[in-house]
Design a protein around this motif. Sequence first.
Motif, PDB file in Angstrom:
ATOM      1  N   GLN A   1      -4.399   2.539  -6.181  1.00 35.72           N
ATOM      2  CA  GLN A   1      -5.805   2.562  -5.782  1.00 35.72           C
ATOM      3  C   GLN A   1      -6.360   3.982  -5.663  1.00 35.72           C
ATOM      4  O   GLN A   1      -7.536   4.151  -5.401  1.00 35.72           O
ATOM      5  CB  GLN A   1      -5.940   1.846  -4.444  1.00 35.72           C
ATOM      6  CG  GLN A   1      -4.851   2.255  -3.465  1.00 35.72           C
ATOM      7  CD  GLN A   1      -5.339   2.394  -2.048  1.00 35.72           C
ATOM      8  OE1 GLN A   1      -6.471   2.716  -1.824  1.00 35.72           O
ATOM      9  NE2 GLN A   1      -4.451   2.159  -1.110  1.00 35.72           N
ATOM     10  N   LYS A   2      -5.501   4.997  -5.785  1.00 36.07           N
ATOM     11  CA  LYS A   2      -6.000   6.366  -5.604  1.00 36.07           C
ATOM     12  C   LYS A   2      -6.142   7.071  -6.955  1.00 36.07           C
ATOM     13  O   LYS A   2      -7.076   6.799  -7.686  1.00 36.07           O
ATOM     14  CB  LYS A   2      -5.131   7.113  -4.608  1.00 36.07           C
ATOM     15  CG  LYS A   2      -5.312   6.508  -3.202  1.00 36.07           C
ATOM     16  CD  LYS A   2      -4.812   7.372  -2.080  1.00 36.07           C
ATOM     17  CE  LYS A   2      -5.075   6.677  -0.749  1.00 36.07           C
ATOM     18  NZ  LYS A   2      -4.412   7.342   0.364  1.00 36.07           N
TER      19      LYS A   2
ATOM     20  N   TYR B   1      -0.483  12.300   7.825  1.00 36.48           N
ATOM     21  CA  TYR B   1       0.434  11.579   6.923  1.00 36.48           C
ATOM     22  C   TYR B   1       1.877  12.026   7.104  1.00 36.48           C
ATOM     23  O   TYR B   1       2.799  11.218   6.969  1.00 36.48           O
ATOM     24  CB  TYR B   1      -0.035  11.651   5.474  1.00 36.48           C
ATOM     25  CG  TYR B   1      -1.234  10.748   5.296  1.00 36.48           C
ATOM     26  CD1 TYR B   1      -1.067   9.379   5.129  1.00 36.48           C
ATOM     27  CD2 TYR B   1      -2.532  11.243   5.383  1.00 36.48           C
ATOM     28  CE1 TYR B   1      -2.155   8.528   5.038  1.00 36.48           C
ATOM     29  CE2 TYR B   1      -3.633  10.403   5.294  1.00 36.48           C
ATOM     30  CZ  TYR B   1      -3.430   9.044   5.119  1.00 36.48           C
ATOM     31  OH  TYR B   1      -4.507   8.202   5.036  1.00 36.48           O
TER      32      TYR B   1
ATOM     33  N   THR C   1       0.529  10.839  -2.608  1.00 40.91           N
ATOM     34  CA  THR C   1      -0.350   9.677  -2.752  1.00 40.91           C
ATOM     35  C   THR C   1      -1.788  10.082  -3.052  1.00 40.91           C
ATOM     36  O   THR C   1      -2.452   9.435  -3.865  1.00 40.91           O
ATOM     37  CB  THR C   1      -0.306   8.799  -1.481  1.00 40.91           C
ATOM     38  OG1 THR C   1       1.058   8.563  -1.152  1.00 40.91           O
ATOM     39  CG2 THR C   1      -1.003   7.471  -1.698  1.00 40.91           C
ATOM     40  N   SER C   2      -2.256  11.146  -2.411  1.00 50.80           N
ATOM     41  CA  SER C   2      -3.657  11.517  -2.626  1.00 50.80           C
ATOM     42  C   SER C   2      -3.811  12.736  -3.530  1.00 50.80           C
ATOM     43  O   SER C   2      -4.836  13.409  -3.492  1.00 50.80           O
ATOM     44  CB  SER C   2      -4.340  11.755  -1.284  1.00 50.80           C
ATOM     45  OG  SER C   2      -3.718  12.819  -0.602  1.00 50.80           O
TER      46      SER C   2
ATOM     47  N   THR D   1       4.135  16.452   2.906  1.00 54.70           N
ATOM     48  CA  THR D   1       2.995  15.782   2.278  1.00 54.70           C
ATOM     49  C   THR D   1       2.317  16.794   1.357  1.00 54.70           C
ATOM     50  O   THR D   1       2.041  17.915   1.789  1.00 54.70           O
ATOM     51  CB  THR D   1       2.002  15.303   3.363  1.00 54.70           C
ATOM     52  OG1 THR D   1       2.732  14.515   4.308  1.00 54.70           O
ATOM     53  CG2 THR D   1       0.883  14.471   2.763  1.00 54.70           C
TER      54      THR D   1
ATOM     55  N   ARG E   1       3.030  10.219   9.991  1.00 60.47           N
ATOM     56  CA  ARG E   1       3.436   8.851   9.637  1.00 60.47           C
ATOM     57  C   ARG E   1       4.906   8.831   9.201  1.00 60.47           C
ATOM     58  O   ARG E   1       5.656   7.917   9.536  1.00 60.47           O
ATOM     59  CB  ARG E   1       2.533   8.312   8.519  1.00 60.47           C
ATOM     60  CG  ARG E   1       2.666   6.821   8.316  1.00 60.47           C
ATOM     61  CD  ARG E   1       1.626   6.278   7.345  1.00 60.47           C
ATOM     62  NE  ARG E   1       0.265   6.346   7.871  1.00 60.47           N
ATOM     63  CZ  ARG E   1      -0.823   5.913   7.214  1.00 60.47           C
ATOM     64  NH1 ARG E   1      -0.704   5.362   6.013  1.00 60.47           N
ATOM     65  NH2 ARG E   1      -2.020   6.010   7.750  1.00 60.47           N
TER      66      ARG E   1
ATOM     67  N   SER F   1       0.859  -1.182   0.000  1.00 61.33           N
ATOM     68  CA  SER F   1       0.000   0.000   0.000  1.00 61.33           C
ATOM     69  C   SER F   1       0.899   1.237   0.000  1.00 61.33           C
ATOM     70  O   SER F   1       2.125   1.127   0.075  1.00 61.33           O
ATOM     71  CB  SER F   1      -0.928  -0.016   1.214  1.00 61.33           C
ATOM     72  OG  SER F   1      -0.246   0.402   2.370  1.00 61.33           O
ATOM     73  N   GLY F   2       0.298   2.416  -0.087  1.00 60.55           N
ATOM     74  CA  GLY F   2       1.063   3.650  -0.244  1.00 60.55           C
ATOM     75  C   GLY F   2       2.125   3.878   0.824  1.00 60.55           C
ATOM     76  O   GLY F   2       3.174   4.472   0.543  1.00 60.55           O
ATOM     77  N   THR F   3       1.889   3.393   2.013  1.00 59.13           N
ATOM     78  CA  THR F   3       2.841   3.618   3.103  1.00 59.13           C
ATOM     79  C   THR F   3       4.200   3.000   2.800  1.00 59.13           C
ATOM     80  O   THR F   3       5.232   3.475   3.289  1.00 59.13           O
ATOM     81  CB  THR F   3       2.257   3.080   4.429  1.00 59.13           C
ATOM     82  OG1 THR F   3       0.994   3.707   4.638  1.00 59.13           O
ATOM     83  CG2 THR F   3       3.155   3.373   5.610  1.00 59.13           C
TER      84      THR F   3
ATOM     85  N   ILE G   1       6.459   5.700   1.569  1.00 59.55           N
ATOM     86  CA  ILE G   1       6.974   6.600   2.609  1.00 59.55           C
ATOM     87  C   ILE G   1       8.176   5.920   3.267  1.00 59.55           C
ATOM     88  O   ILE G   1       9.254   6.506   3.409  1.00 59.55           O
ATOM     89  CB  ILE G   1       5.878   6.900   3.670  1.00 59.55           C
ATOM     90  CG1 ILE G   1       4.630   7.501   3.012  1.00 59.55           C
ATOM     91  CG2 ILE G   1       6.418   7.816   4.763  1.00 59.55           C
ATOM     92  CD1 ILE G   1       3.476   7.776   3.993  1.00 59.55           C
TER      93      ILE G   1
ATOM     94  N   ASP H   1       5.032  13.398  -0.472  1.00 59.24           N
ATOM     95  CA  ASP H   1       4.030  12.338  -0.538  1.00 59.24           C
ATOM     96  C   ASP H   1       2.844  12.873  -1.328  1.00 59.24           C
ATOM     97  O   ASP H   1       2.081  13.698  -0.837  1.00 59.24           O
ATOM     98  CB  ASP H   1       3.624  11.946   0.890  1.00 59.24           C
ATOM     99  CG  ASP H   1       2.474  10.931   0.917  1.00 59.24           C
ATOM    100  OD1 ASP H   1       1.960  10.572  -0.159  1.00 59.24           O
ATOM    101  OD2 ASP H   1       2.103  10.495   2.029  1.00 59.24           O
TER     102      ASP H   1
ATOM    103  N   HIS I   1      -0.731  16.615  -0.233  1.00 60.45           N
ATOM    104  CA  HIS I   1      -2.128  16.777   0.170  1.00 60.45           C
ATOM    105  C   HIS I   1      -2.347  15.940   1.416  1.00 60.45           C
ATOM    106  O   HIS I   1      -2.287  14.713   1.351  1.00 60.45           O
ATOM    107  CB  HIS I   1      -3.038  16.333  -0.985  1.00 60.45           C
ATOM    108  CG  HIS I   1      -4.476  16.197  -0.594  1.00 60.45           C
ATOM    109  ND1 HIS I   1      -5.313  15.259  -1.140  1.00 60.45           N
ATOM    110  CD2 HIS I   1      -5.219  16.878   0.308  1.00 60.45           C
ATOM    111  CE1 HIS I   1      -6.516  15.371  -0.585  1.00 60.45           C
ATOM    112  NE2 HIS I   1      -6.480  16.341   0.297  1.00 60.45           N
TER     113      HIS I   1
ATOM    114  N   THR J   1      -4.365  14.069   3.492  1.00 62.00           N
ATOM    115  CA  THR J   1      -5.667  13.460   3.239  1.00 62.00           C
ATOM    116  C   THR J   1      -6.587  13.460   4.465  1.00 62.00           C
ATOM    117  O   THR J   1      -7.803  13.385   4.328  1.00 62.00           O
ATOM    118  CB  THR J   1      -5.450  12.008   2.747  1.00 62.00           C
ATOM    119  OG1 THR J   1      -4.267  11.994   1.945  1.00 62.00           O
ATOM    120  CG2 THR J   1      -6.604  11.522   1.923  1.00 62.00           C
TER     121      THR J   1
END
Length: 374
Positions: A193-194, A92, A170-171, A139, A95, A65-67, A70, A168, A141, A143
């Motif tokens: 998936q995004k 995020y 991701t979103s 980051t 994270r 997954s996206g993490t 990171i 990041d 965006h 999220t």
Amino acid sequence: MTERKILLNPGPSTTTESVKMAQIVPDICPREKEFRDIMAPIRKELTEIVHGDPDEYTAVLFCGSGTICIDVALNSLLADKKKAFVINNGSYSQRAVDVLSYYGLPYIELKQPFDKQPSLSAIEKVLKENGDIGYVYITHHETGSGLLNPVREVGELAHRYGTFLITDTTSSFAMIPINVYEDNIDFCMASAQKGIMGMTGLSYIIGRKSIIEESAGYPRRSYYCNLYMQYDYFERTGEMHFTPPVQTIYAAKQALIEYRSEGEEAKWKRHQRIMNAIREGIDRLGFKEALDRSVQSGLVAAIKYPDDPNWDFDRVHDLCYEKGFTIYPGKLERQNTFRLCALGAIDEDDIRDFWKVFEEALEKLGVEVPVFYE
Ligand SMILES: *Cc1c(COP(=O)(O)O)cnc(C)c1O
């Protein structure tokens, strides 16, 4: 046809029938040339989404997954005796701080309010006072709140002080138009998936080849999550080092075909259209958001719980879910919010249908409309 569900959570997002069906393929060993021939153009296209010249930028794929991105970016790109610099203004970026502390890596954390753009002068001060920063991390965006960060300005500062920028995205990737040159981005990342509206399990870091190559000499802190190792394996063999998410990659191939045919600008316009329809409902029903719209990405609305004693998020969620709409809890520390997100293969009509269902749910619970706050 698969039953169509409208996901208003921040990913995975609603996918098209054709992307779902692209996963149904004859069994194949991913070490076959036929499979390598699928991954090479995917890497190139992901780089092109952010307008990177394939001679200078490359996309490195990971199964996770996206993490995972990171984790990989932070642990792989920190030179010996350097510190990471994280601008922390949301869950995020928190994270990212957690990843660095799990690895026991040195970092400087600049905490900033979750609901405002970070202070560029505070960022510059850190860069000015610390000559040993290995990279700047922000980051794009957030999220959890919907905050859009000033990546271009932060990247410009990073470059001015002789370091580079990891962000990041991701979103935001494949939703908000991004240009790595204009936006001063050396590394960005996302998950299938995004933004591209694919399936879960495939994530990617897009970044400067020269820096990845330089990182070959940096301390190796993880076996599975090392950027240079994965990059080098791709360059030498055209494959992922370990087993790739085969069916997810077929879905990504189809999702990228659909991304290209919709087009960068048209897709971003559609996301904006979806958010406008979300905001129409928020305003009509009297809801309040946690962030001022002027600082939002336009992809996530974080909505405050009203003070009506009959309000019950879980019950509203369940009533919407029964009708095919998924809404999502918030992720803010000190206030109760829920989120509505403008991701995925949906459009404004879906949001209008959603608000009807949502209003029926409020009525069923006896929540007064317009809602009130004390
Ligand atoms: C979704 C997301 C991630 C990845 O989260 P996972 O829980 O690993 O899917 C990372 N960063 C941002 C900004 C995100 O929105």
